[in-house]
Scaffold this motif. Structure first.
Motif, PDB file in Angstrom:
ATOM      1  N   SER A   1       0.340 -11.741   1.252  1.00  0.00           N
ATOM      2  CA  SER A   1      -0.370 -12.671   0.373  1.00  0.00           C
ATOM      3  C   SER A   1      -0.794 -12.065  -0.963  1.00  0.00           C
ATOM      4  O   SER A   1      -0.746 -12.765  -1.988  1.00  0.00           O
ATOM      5  CB  SER A   1      -1.584 -13.268   1.101  1.00  0.00           C
TER       6      SER A   1
ATOM      7  N   ARG B   1       4.074 -19.966   7.398  1.00  0.00           N
ATOM      8  CA  ARG B   1       2.850 -20.759   7.291  1.00  0.00           C
ATOM      9  C   ARG B   1       2.556 -21.586   8.542  1.00  0.00           C
ATOM     10  O   ARG B   1       1.461 -22.135   8.691  1.00  0.00           O
ATOM     11  CB  ARG B   1       2.954 -21.682   6.080  1.00  0.00           C
TER      12      ARG B   1
ATOM     13  N   GLU C   1     -16.282 -19.341   6.762  1.00  0.00           N
ATOM     14  CA  GLU C   1     -15.272 -18.365   6.346  1.00  0.00           C
ATOM     15  C   GLU C   1     -15.927 -17.014   6.074  1.00  0.00           C
ATOM     16  O   GLU C   1     -15.922 -16.520   4.940  1.00  0.00           O
ATOM     17  CB  GLU C   1     -14.524 -18.852   5.104  1.00  0.00           C
TER      18      GLU C   1
ATOM     19  N   GLN D   1      -7.326 -32.368   1.847  1.00  0.00           N
ATOM     20  CA  GLN D   1      -7.010 -31.141   1.119  1.00  0.00           C
ATOM     21  C   GLN D   1      -6.532 -31.459  -0.295  1.00  0.00           C
ATOM     22  O   GLN D   1      -6.853 -30.748  -1.245  1.00  0.00           O
ATOM     23  CB  GLN D   1      -5.931 -30.358   1.862  1.00  0.00           C
TER      24      GLN D   1
ATOM     25  N   ASP E   1      -1.707 -23.227  -4.064  1.00  0.00           N
ATOM     26  CA  ASP E   1      -2.443 -22.992  -2.827  1.00  0.00           C
ATOM     27  C   ASP E   1      -2.364 -24.203  -1.901  1.00  0.00           C
ATOM     28  O   ASP E   1      -2.253 -24.060  -0.680  1.00  0.00           O
ATOM     29  CB  ASP E   1      -3.908 -22.695  -3.139  1.00  0.00           C
ATOM     30  N   TYR E   2      -2.427 -25.399  -2.479  1.00  0.00           N
ATOM     31  CA  TYR E   2      -2.360 -26.597  -1.645  1.00  0.00           C
ATOM     32  C   TYR E   2      -1.024 -26.697  -0.914  1.00  0.00           C
ATOM     33  O   TYR E   2      -0.982 -27.055   0.266  1.00  0.00           O
ATOM     34  CB  TYR E   2      -2.576 -27.860  -2.481  1.00  0.00           C
TER      35      TYR E   2
ATOM     36  N   ASP F   1      -1.143 -24.656   1.976  1.00  0.00           N
ATOM     37  CA  ASP F   1      -2.223 -24.953   2.907  1.00  0.00           C
ATOM     38  C   ASP F   1      -1.649 -25.427   4.240  1.00  0.00           C
ATOM     39  O   ASP F   1      -0.590 -26.053   4.300  1.00  0.00           O
ATOM     40  CB  ASP F   1      -3.132 -26.041   2.323  1.00  0.00           C
ATOM     41  N   PHE F   2      -2.373 -25.147   5.314  1.00  0.00           N
ATOM     42  CA  PHE F   2      -1.897 -25.506   6.648  1.00  0.00           C
ATOM     43  C   PHE F   2      -1.824 -27.013   6.871  1.00  0.00           C
ATOM     44  O   PHE F   2      -1.254 -27.466   7.862  1.00  0.00           O
ATOM     45  CB  PHE F   2      -2.789 -24.874   7.709  1.00  0.00           C
TER      46      PHE F   2
ATOM     47  N   SER G   1      -0.756 -29.163   4.285  1.00  0.00           N
ATOM     48  CA  SER G   1       0.147 -29.793   3.314  1.00  0.00           C
ATOM     49  C   SER G   1       1.329 -30.396   4.071  1.00  0.00           C
ATOM     50  O   SER G   1       1.676 -29.938   5.172  1.00  0.00           O
ATOM     51  CB  SER G   1       0.647 -28.761   2.300  1.00  0.00           C
TER      52      SER G   1
END
Length: 377
Positions: free
Chosen positions: A54, A80, A147, A195, A268-269, A272-273, A275
């Protein structure tokens, strides 16, 4: 994700009542679970690789548009599916209706997830306060957001899903498969929309209590796929979804980063998990891993037996590896650094992933032999 979940699903020829099964009907045999170990180990390896690569993707160690950057972006995109697959495995193994009261379920799950959540949240926050100078107020903010470290959000997701598992079991037992497909699809669509809306400046933000909500769709979807057909058709579908989703994530995120001139919220989107591209890849990975594991279990070849035994052994400490590997990875990077440009950065990331996995496995095996430490891994 956990060994206890597999034992619950497979104890002495356990059976599972399918969604919408009439009361008094003969329940269908529970689907085979021999492939779960392979899926868990593969997902664990993917998590370590993502965290190793990453910083190259976000341009900390590479220049945007370079060969190393595109290579790292493609590798990251292809992995991902890992966290969604972990969530789907838990749903697959825990959502079948069974004779277990809610208090009994919570008591068992707290021992497995609650203690590690509290201990590792405190451990990582204390470590970051020492390592980076994180302030006490910053530590509270990170914990409240769910987080406390880059990977511990998963514990908050699973903990939230566990809270609602007794209710979801009732839903699974009473609803038809068609209704459950609609529910899972709608939940994932809302998660993806949530998201996407977060891209709007000033909108979004999650808390520890709400981390799990966007993942309910994956949780139910795991049960549906687990109880779905096996064979060549699901395998072909899985391969198509995995390849198409991974390619769409790589191209989409890369193109958006190039347009913006940097890796930003839009890229990033796409990674994302939740998307659309990653949802497709995760479904595909689940189907592919299930079929691969079932074929390995059915094979009489020595190599297949060796792979199955290795996966069975590695699945045990996989939860602990997930918990400790970020601390190991960041410590190694702090000590040895990383090549900043060119193909060496890609090779260095792979090397770090291999070393981190080995060191993490060793640490977990040591901790599992210490009476009180065993409870946190």
């Amino acid at each position: 994700m956990y060994v206890d979940d597999i034992r619950t699903a497979t104890d002495r020829g356990a059976t599972a009542v399918g969604a919408g099964t009439a009361e008094g009907a003969v329940p269908r045999p529970a689907p085979p679970t021999a492939w779960i170990d392979l899926a868990r180990v593969a997902a664990m390896g993917a998590v370590v690789l993502i965290h190793a690569y990453s910083p190259l993707v976000t341009e900390v160690y590479t220049g945007q548009g370079s060969t190393a950057w595109w290579t790292s972006t493609a590798l990251d995109a292809a992995l991902r599916w890992c966290v969604p697959v972990f969530v789907m495995i838990s749903g697959a193994l825990l959502l079948s209706p069974r004779d277990e009261t809610a208090p009994d379920f919570y008591r068992k799950r707290w021992a497995r997830i609650g203690v590690p959540l509290v201990v590792w949240t405190a451990a990582y926050l204390a470590w970051e306060m020492w390592r980076t100078g994180l302030t006490p107020s910053g530590a509270v903010e990170q914990a409240a957001s769910g987080e406390p470290a880059i990977h511990l959000y998963f514990l908050y997701i699973i903990a939230g899903l566990y809270v609602f598992t007794p209710f979801l079991r009732t839903l699974v037992g009473a609803a038809t498969r068609s209704a459950l497909w609609w529910f899972a699809g709608a939940a994932l669509a809302f998660g993806a929309l949530n998201q996407a809306l977060g891209l709007i400046e000033g909108v979004g933000g999650t808390t520890a209590a709400a981390q799990f909500l966007p993942y309910v769709g994956y949780y139910v979807l795991g049960w549906l796929l687990f109880h779905g057909p096996t064979g060549r058709r699901p395998l072909r579908l899985g391969l198509a979804l995995l390849v198409a989703g991974s390619a769409a994530a790589a191209v989409g995120a890369g193109a958006l980063a190039e347009l913006a001139g940097e890796w930003g919220a839009e890229a990033d989107y796409v990674f994302d998990f939740l998307s659309p591209a990653v949802i497709a890849a995760a479904i595909g990975a689940f189907l592919v891993l299930r079929e691969a594991g079932l074929r390995l279990a059915a094979s009489e070849r020595r190599t297949a037996a060796l792979v199955s035994r290795t996966a069975r052994w590695a699945a045990g400490p996989s939860f602990g590896v997930y918990l400790v590997h970020v601390m190991v990875l960041f410590s190694l990077r702090d000590l040895f650094g990383m090549p900043a440009e060119g193909p060496w950065s890609v090779l260095a990331a792979a090397g770090y992933a291999a070393v981190v996995t080995a060191v993490s496995l060793l640490l977990v095996e040591v901790l599992r032999r210490i009476p009180f430490a065993r409870a946190v891994v």
